[in-house]
Design a protein around this motif. Structure first.
Motif, PDB file in Angstrom:
ATOM      1  N   ARG A   7     -40.209   9.688  26.010  1.00  0.00           N
ATOM      2  CA  ARG A   7     -41.457  10.190  25.412  1.00  0.00           C
ATOM      3  C   ARG A   7     -41.987   9.218  24.371  1.00  0.00           C
ATOM      4  NH1 ARG A   7     -41.980  13.149  20.883  1.00  0.00           N
ATOM      5  NH2 ARG A   7     -39.778  13.757  20.894  1.00  0.00           N
ATOM      6  N   PHE A   8     -41.096   8.686  23.546  1.00  0.00           N
ATOM      7  CA  PHE A   8     -41.516   7.683  22.565  1.00  0.00           C
ATOM      8  C   PHE A   8     -42.147   6.479  23.267  1.00  0.00           C
ATOM      9  CE2 PHE A   8     -38.063   8.995  19.276  1.00  0.00           C
ATOM     10  CZ  PHE A   8     -38.794  10.124  18.987  1.00  0.00           C
ATOM     11  N   ARG A   9     -41.530   6.056  24.360  1.00  0.00           N
ATOM     12  CA  ARG A   9     -42.025   4.879  25.073  1.00  0.00           C
ATOM     13  C   ARG A   9     -43.387   5.166  25.703  1.00  0.00           C
ATOM     14  NH1 ARG A   9     -40.697   1.737  30.018  1.00  0.00           N
ATOM     15  NH2 ARG A   9     -40.772  -0.457  29.423  1.00  0.00           N
ATOM     16  N   ARG A  10     -43.577   6.396  26.200  1.00  0.00           N
ATOM     17  CA  ARG A  10     -44.892   6.752  26.757  1.00  0.00           C
ATOM     18  C   ARG A  10     -45.973   6.711  25.671  1.00  0.00           C
ATOM     19  NH1 ARG A  10     -41.734  10.615  29.682  1.00  0.00           N
ATOM     20  NH2 ARG A  10     -42.256  12.259  28.177  1.00  0.00           N
ATOM     21  N   LEU A  27     -46.819   3.074  25.065  1.00  0.00           N
ATOM     22  CA  LEU A  27     -47.648   2.507  26.125  1.00  0.00           C
ATOM     23  C   LEU A  27     -49.079   3.037  26.050  1.00  0.00           C
ATOM     24  CD1 LEU A  27     -45.100   2.588  29.087  1.00  0.00           C
ATOM     25  CD2 LEU A  27     -45.735   0.655  27.620  1.00  0.00           C
ATOM     26  N   LYS A  28     -49.234   4.284  25.627  1.00  0.00           N
ATOM     27  CA  LYS A  28     -50.576   4.833  25.426  1.00  0.00           C
ATOM     28  C   LYS A  28     -51.308   4.052  24.336  1.00  0.00           C
ATOM     29  CE  LYS A  28     -52.959   9.018  23.839  1.00  0.00           C
ATOM     30  NZ  LYS A  28     -52.765  10.418  23.363  1.00  0.00           N
ATOM     31  N   ALA A  29     -50.615   3.826  23.209  1.00  0.00           N
ATOM     32  CA  ALA A  29     -51.226   3.057  22.126  1.00  0.00           C
ATOM     33  C   ALA A  29     -51.529   1.630  22.573  1.00  0.00           C
ATOM     34  CB  ALA A  29     -50.295   3.056  20.914  1.00  0.00           C
ATOM     35  N   ASP A  51     -46.159  -6.594  19.208  1.00  0.00           N
ATOM     36  CA  ASP A  51     -45.259  -5.709  18.460  1.00  0.00           C
ATOM     37  C   ASP A  51     -44.984  -4.423  19.236  1.00  0.00           C
ATOM     38  OD1 ASP A  51     -44.977  -7.338  16.140  1.00  0.00           O
ATOM     39  OD2 ASP A  51     -46.974  -6.722  15.489  1.00  0.00           O
ATOM     40  N   LEU A  52     -46.011  -3.846  19.825  1.00  0.00           N
ATOM     41  CA  LEU A  52     -45.834  -2.589  20.553  1.00  0.00           C
ATOM     42  C   LEU A  52     -45.006  -2.796  21.815  1.00  0.00           C
ATOM     43  CD1 LEU A  52     -49.330  -0.889  20.156  1.00  0.00           C
ATOM     44  CD2 LEU A  52     -47.334  -0.864  18.640  1.00  0.00           C
TER      45      LEU A  52
END
Length: 437
Positions: free
Chosen positions: A154-157, A160-162, A405-406
């Motif tokens: 969920r954190f990774r999703r 990726l959205k950001a 960074d993301l």
């Protein structure tokens, strides 16, 4: 993974039943050659295992066809009689048929590589095998069920959205996209950074459940630490004498309190000493006190005048034990909770046990974030948080700089489950497994 492997999946030694697991492409063919052909998948069948015309054993056989097996490969379990001679004969027969003894964790490693579980779930298998308390079992089952993996996914999703918002503004400047689109990723990153900080703040909880909560008895010589150690472990584990400085080293005992694993440590009395052996014991006592999850500061009416050298190690969240209550009274130090105890009469011991149980429940349960059970996970959280914070700062200055960074943060989180960059950590993860799993 082109070879076929086998291993004893039950503890070695004499027993009623021994289970040998086999996995790999030659499983069905090997079954035929040892006289166990015709076994239907997922249906227990009794067959005579033979080798060189000799009966090895009459076995119960369970066959699984990949990918619907633990490893994702064709596999079988041979349920044999548990005598050593039977196990050795069956192993020799399998080796003669070209099978290779499995390495530690190789079955679970194949399950991971065949997509049957991710890396965090594979680690949970090892934790579940090692679980000795209800809390350890519950934590491992939660991780095996995917709680930790889903949180990281969920954190990774969110990342990726950001990242998509940032890159949309950069890659399509002439298209009809909203102004300052990249900056709309700010709230997403703020929430994610907050969640990662909570995970790091709670990172010791999983370690404490998995490895054991560390409680250390500290105090001056003759304060009664060893007597209390024996009382809490319910056995004569430590030598108790009226001679000051009897305890020269750290003595550990693994016990269970309130359903949680605890490592209780008795330590040398703290004082100045010219004896090199006692001085080393005191050094070790100080080091153990520094790293403890909880310090029980043991004091007694017979203590010498002046400052107690153990006081410098005590935190406000620790507990002072006013020991030897049968010999007199002792005034508690302010701002540190205290219990009055006598190991000679048993006074206060049940209250002490209840206090520790309540403390364990408070420290080890009730958190929202799934337990971070390993140092490997904690390091990835640290990397991800640093990268998210760097990306968040870049959004307000130069959004085009935030992308790297993301991506770095997303990669750090993916490494927990083994989605990327896994080869360099497989050995570390599976080396702790037992043979046969």
């Amino acid at each position: 993974m082109t070879d076929t492997i086998f291993a004893l999946a039950t503890p070695p030694g004499r027993g009623a039943v021994a289970i040998i697991r086999v996995s790999g492409p030659d499983t069905a063919e090997v079954l035929e050659r040892i006289g166990a052909g015709g076994v239907k998948p997922r249906l227990a069948s009794v067959r005579n295992i033979t080798h060189d015309g000799q009966l090895v054993d009459q076995a119960l056989i369970l066959r699984f066809v990949g990918p619907n097996s633990y490893t994702g490969e064709d596999s079988v379990e041979l349920h044999l009689h548990g005598g050593r001679a039977v196990i050795e004969a069956a192993s020799k027969a399998l080796i003669a048929e070209g099978l290779r003894p499995a390495e530690a964790g190789e079955f679970t490693r194949r399950a991971f590589q065949n997509g049957r579980m991710d890396l965090a779930q594979a680690e949970a298998v090892a934790d579940l095998i090692d679980a000795e308390t209800e809390a350890q079992k519950a934590q491992a089952l939660g991780q095996l069920d995917g709680a930790l993996s889903e949180t990281y996914a969920r954190f990774r999703r969110d990342l990726l959205k950001a990242l998509s918002l940032v890159e949309a503004e950069i890659d399509f400047p002439d298209e009809e996209v909203p102004d300052n689109l990249a900056r709309t990723a700010g709230p997403v990153l703020d929430q994610l950074a907050s969640d990662l900080r909570k995970g790091l703040e709670d990172s010791d909880r999983g370690r404490r459940v998995r490895e054991g909560y560390r409680i250390v008895l500290i105090g001056e010589t003759n304060a009664g630490k060893s007597s209390l150690f024996n009382a809490l472990t319910a056995r004569e584990a430590a030598i108790v004498t009226p001679i000051a400085g009897t305890t020269r080293d750290v003595l550990d005992a693994d016990i269970m309190i309130g359903g949680y694993a605890v490592t209780l440590s008795d330590t040398a009395g703290l004082r100045e000493s010219d004896d090199p052996v006692e001085a080393e014991g005191i050094r070790r006592a100080r080091a153990r006190a520094e790293s403890a999850d909880l310090r029980l500061w043991v004091r007694s009416p017979s203590q010498t005048e002046g400052d107690d050298p153990a006081a410098s190690f005590v935190r406000s969240s620790d507990l002072q034990i006013l020991n030897k209550a049968d010999l007199g009274t002792l005034e508690a130090v302010p701002d540190i909770e205290a219990l009055t105890v006598s190991t000679a009469t048993g006074q206060g011991l049940s209250q002490l046990h209840d206090w520790i149980s309540a403390r364990l429940a408070r420290d080890l349960s009730g958190a929202d974030f799934p337990a971070v059970t390993r140092e490997r996970h904690r390091r990835r959280l640290v990397e991800a948080l640093a990268a998210v914070e760097a990306g968040r700062r870049a959004l307000d200055i130069a959004p085009e700089m935030a992308g790297d960074d993301l991506r770095r943060a997303a990669d750090a989180l993916a490494r927990v489950t083994g989605a990327i960059g896994v080869e360099d950590i497989l050995g570390e993860v599976f080396s702790s497994f037992c043979i046969g799993k």
